[in-house]
Design a protein around this motif. Structure first.
Motif, PDB file in Angstrom:
ATOM      1  N   PRO A 106       0.833  -1.208   0.000  1.00  9.57           N
ATOM      2  CA  PRO A 106       0.000   0.000   0.000  1.00  9.57           C
ATOM      3  C   PRO A 106       0.866   1.256   0.000  1.00  9.57           C
ATOM      4  O   PRO A 106       1.932   1.285   0.609  1.00  9.57           O
ATOM      5  CB  PRO A 106      -0.809  -0.108   1.289  1.00  9.57           C
ATOM      6  CG  PRO A 106      -0.316  -1.279   2.031  1.00  9.57           C
ATOM      7  CD  PRO A 106       0.632  -2.031   1.183  1.00  9.57           C
ATOM      8  N   MET A 107       0.385   2.275  -0.700  1.00  6.17           N
ATOM      9  CA  MET A 107       1.162   3.506  -0.853  1.00  6.17           C
ATOM     10  C   MET A 107       0.595   4.615   0.018  1.00  6.17           C
ATOM     11  O   MET A 107      -0.608   4.752   0.172  1.00  6.17           O
ATOM     12  CB  MET A 107       1.135   3.963  -2.308  1.00  6.17           C
ATOM     13  CG  MET A 107       1.897   3.105  -3.226  1.00  6.17           C
ATOM     14  SD  MET A 107       1.953   3.830  -4.863  1.00  6.17           S
ATOM     15  CE  MET A 107       2.504   2.433  -5.780  1.00  6.17           C
ATOM     16  N   SER A 108       1.531   5.410   0.539  1.00  3.97           N
ATOM     17  CA  SER A 108       1.158   6.652   1.209  1.00  3.97           C
ATOM     18  C   SER A 108       2.005   7.756   0.604  1.00  3.97           C
ATOM     19  O   SER A 108       3.061   7.503   0.041  1.00  3.97           O
ATOM     20  CB  SER A 108       1.359   6.539   2.721  1.00  3.97           C
ATOM     21  OG  SER A 108       2.710   6.308   3.008  1.00  3.97           O
ATOM     22  N   PHE A 109       1.523   8.993   0.722  1.00  3.18           N
ATOM     23  CA  PHE A 109       2.147  10.117   0.045  1.00  3.18           C
ATOM     24  C   PHE A 109       2.510  11.208   1.037  1.00  3.18           C
ATOM     25  O   PHE A 109       1.766  11.474   1.973  1.00  3.18           O
ATOM     26  CB  PHE A 109       1.193  10.702  -1.006  1.00  3.18           C
ATOM     27  CG  PHE A 109       0.712   9.681  -2.003  1.00  3.18           C
ATOM     28  CD1 PHE A 109       1.476   9.355  -3.091  1.00  3.18           C
ATOM     29  CD2 PHE A 109      -0.504   9.045  -1.834  1.00  3.18           C
ATOM     30  CE1 PHE A 109       1.036   8.422  -4.007  1.00  3.18           C
ATOM     31  CE2 PHE A 109      -0.956   8.118  -2.734  1.00  3.18           C
ATOM     32  CZ  PHE A 109      -0.176   7.803  -3.832  1.00  3.18           C
ATOM     33  N   SER A 110       3.641  11.868   0.773  1.00  6.54           N
ATOM     34  CA  SER A 110       3.990  13.046   1.564  1.00  6.54           C
ATOM     35  C   SER A 110       3.148  14.219   1.068  1.00  6.54           C
ATOM     36  O   SER A 110       2.480  14.134   0.041  1.00  6.54           O
ATOM     37  CB  SER A 110       5.480  13.351   1.421  1.00  6.54           C
ATOM     38  OG  SER A 110       5.760  13.794   0.109  1.00  6.54           O
ATOM     39  N   GLU A 111       3.200  15.318   1.790  1.00 10.96           N
ATOM     40  CA  GLU A 111       2.419  16.496   1.387  1.00 10.96           C
ATOM     41  C   GLU A 111       2.887  17.042   0.044  1.00 10.96           C
ATOM     42  O   GLU A 111       2.083  17.462  -0.784  1.00 10.96           O
ATOM     43  CB  GLU A 111       2.507  17.574   2.462  1.00 10.96           C
ATOM     44  CG  GLU A 111       1.799  17.214   3.742  1.00 10.96           C
ATOM     45  CD  GLU A 111       1.912  18.305   4.781  1.00 10.96           C
ATOM     46  OE1 GLU A 111       2.319  19.430   4.436  1.00 10.96           O
ATOM     47  OE2 GLU A 111       1.593  18.030   5.952  1.00 10.96           O
ATOM     48  N   GLN A 112       4.202  17.049  -0.174  1.00  8.83           N
ATOM     49  CA  GLN A 112       4.751  17.548  -1.437  1.00  8.83           C
ATOM     50  C   GLN A 112       4.298  16.667  -2.597  1.00  8.83           C
ATOM     51  O   GLN A 112       3.893  17.159  -3.641  1.00  8.83           O
ATOM     52  CB  GLN A 112       6.286  17.602  -1.362  1.00  8.83           C
ATOM     53  CG  GLN A 112       6.960  18.265  -2.545  1.00  8.83           C
ATOM     54  CD  GLN A 112       7.238  17.307  -3.698  1.00  8.83           C
ATOM     55  OE1 GLN A 112       7.275  16.109  -3.545  1.00  8.83           O
ATOM     56  NE2 GLN A 112       7.415  17.891  -4.870  1.00  8.83           N
ATOM     57  N   ALA A 113       4.350  15.359  -2.418  1.00  3.77           N
ATOM     58  CA  ALA A 113       3.922  14.441  -3.476  1.00  3.77           C
ATOM     59  C   ALA A 113       2.421  14.559  -3.720  1.00  3.77           C
ATOM     60  O   ALA A 113       1.975  14.539  -4.867  1.00  3.77           O
ATOM     61  CB  ALA A 113       4.292  13.011  -3.100  1.00  3.77           C
ATOM     62  N   GLN A 114       1.662  14.708  -2.670  1.00  2.00           N
ATOM     63  CA  GLN A 114       0.212  14.874  -2.802  1.00  2.00           C
ATOM     64  C   GLN A 114      -0.127  16.149  -3.568  1.00  2.00           C
ATOM     65  O   GLN A 114      -1.023  16.150  -4.403  1.00  2.00           O
ATOM     66  CB  GLN A 114      -0.442  14.896  -1.408  1.00  2.00           C
ATOM     67  CG  GLN A 114      -1.936  14.802  -1.409  1.00  2.00           C
ATOM     68  CD  GLN A 114      -2.416  13.415  -1.763  1.00  2.00           C
ATOM     69  OE1 GLN A 114      -1.739  12.443  -1.533  1.00  2.00           O
ATOM     70  NE2 GLN A 114      -3.600  13.343  -2.329  1.00  2.00           N
ATOM     71  N   ALA A 115       0.617  17.226  -3.310  1.00  4.26           N
ATOM     72  CA  ALA A 115       0.384  18.484  -4.032  1.00  4.26           C
ATOM     73  C   ALA A 115       0.703  18.331  -5.513  1.00  4.26           C
ATOM     74  O   ALA A 115      -0.026  18.827  -6.374  1.00  4.26           O
ATOM     75  CB  ALA A 115       1.225  19.596  -3.413  1.00  4.26           C
ATOM     76  N   THR A 116       1.784  17.641  -5.837  1.00  4.73           N
ATOM     77  CA  THR A 116       2.141  17.424  -7.246  1.00  4.73           C
ATOM     78  C   THR A 116       1.106  16.549  -7.934  1.00  4.73           C
ATOM     79  O   THR A 116       0.726  16.805  -9.082  1.00  4.73           O
ATOM     80  CB  THR A 116       3.535  16.769  -7.356  1.00  4.73           C
ATOM     81  OG1 THR A 116       4.479  17.582  -6.681  1.00  4.73           O
ATOM     82  CG2 THR A 116       3.950  16.588  -8.793  1.00  4.73           C
ATOM     83  N   ILE A 117       0.637  15.522  -7.260  1.00  4.56           N
ATOM     84  CA  ILE A 117      -0.372  14.635  -7.839  1.00  4.56           C
ATOM     85  C   ILE A 117      -1.651  15.408  -8.139  1.00  4.56           C
ATOM     86  O   ILE A 117      -2.252  15.246  -9.201  1.00  4.56           O
ATOM     87  CB  ILE A 117      -0.642  13.448  -6.886  1.00  4.56           C
ATOM     88  CG1 ILE A 117       0.558  12.497  -6.909  1.00  4.56           C
ATOM     89  CG2 ILE A 117      -1.915  12.717  -7.244  1.00  4.56           C
ATOM     90  CD1 ILE A 117       0.517  11.418  -5.857  1.00  4.56           C
TER      91      ILE A 117
END
Length: 125
Positions: free
Chosen positions: A48-59
């Motif tokens: 399962p994947m989780s995302f940092s805030e920076q990665a979430q913003a880019t996505i």
């Protein structure tokens, strides 16, 4: 019994056996990833994947969906930091990958126990 008759009976038996095996066990999707790049990317897709805030913003800003993430980024990227201490670190191994197709992304993810954490995802111009 001559050779051709024995060969014919043998081939009939083998073909019946193959049909039974395919019927009972069904077709299998088998993929073998022997190269380190493929193994590291395939292992990341399993957990399962989780995302940092920076990665979430880019996505969110790029409109990246989970299908593109798993089928493109984790399939066609190239890991750039093999042989460094980051890959052998404990408890989380850090991988840096580059995706260079129609869109270009740099990806940094960590493989922890039973979890993939996408730390950084940046678009490259």
């Amino acid at each position: 019994m001559n050779f051709w008759k024995r060969l014919r009976f043998y081939l009939i038996g083998v073909s019946i056996g193959v049909v039974f095996v395919l019927f009972f066990f069904g077709p299998r999707a088998v993929s073998c990833s022997y190269f380190p790049n493929s193994r590291a990317l395939e292992e990341a897709k399993i957990y399962p994947m989780s995302f940092s805030e920076q990665a979430q913003a880019t996505i969110q800003s790029e409109g990246i969906d989970s299908i593109f993430l798993k089928n493109e980024l984790f399939k066609r990227s190239k890991i750039t930091n093999f042989g460094t201490h980051e890959v052998r670190a404990t408890p989380c191994r850090t991988y840096r990958a580059q995706y260079r197709q129609e869109k270009s992304y740099d990806l940094v993810y960590q493989m922890c126990k039973k979890q993939t954490i996408i730390v950084e995802l940046t678009k490259v111009n």
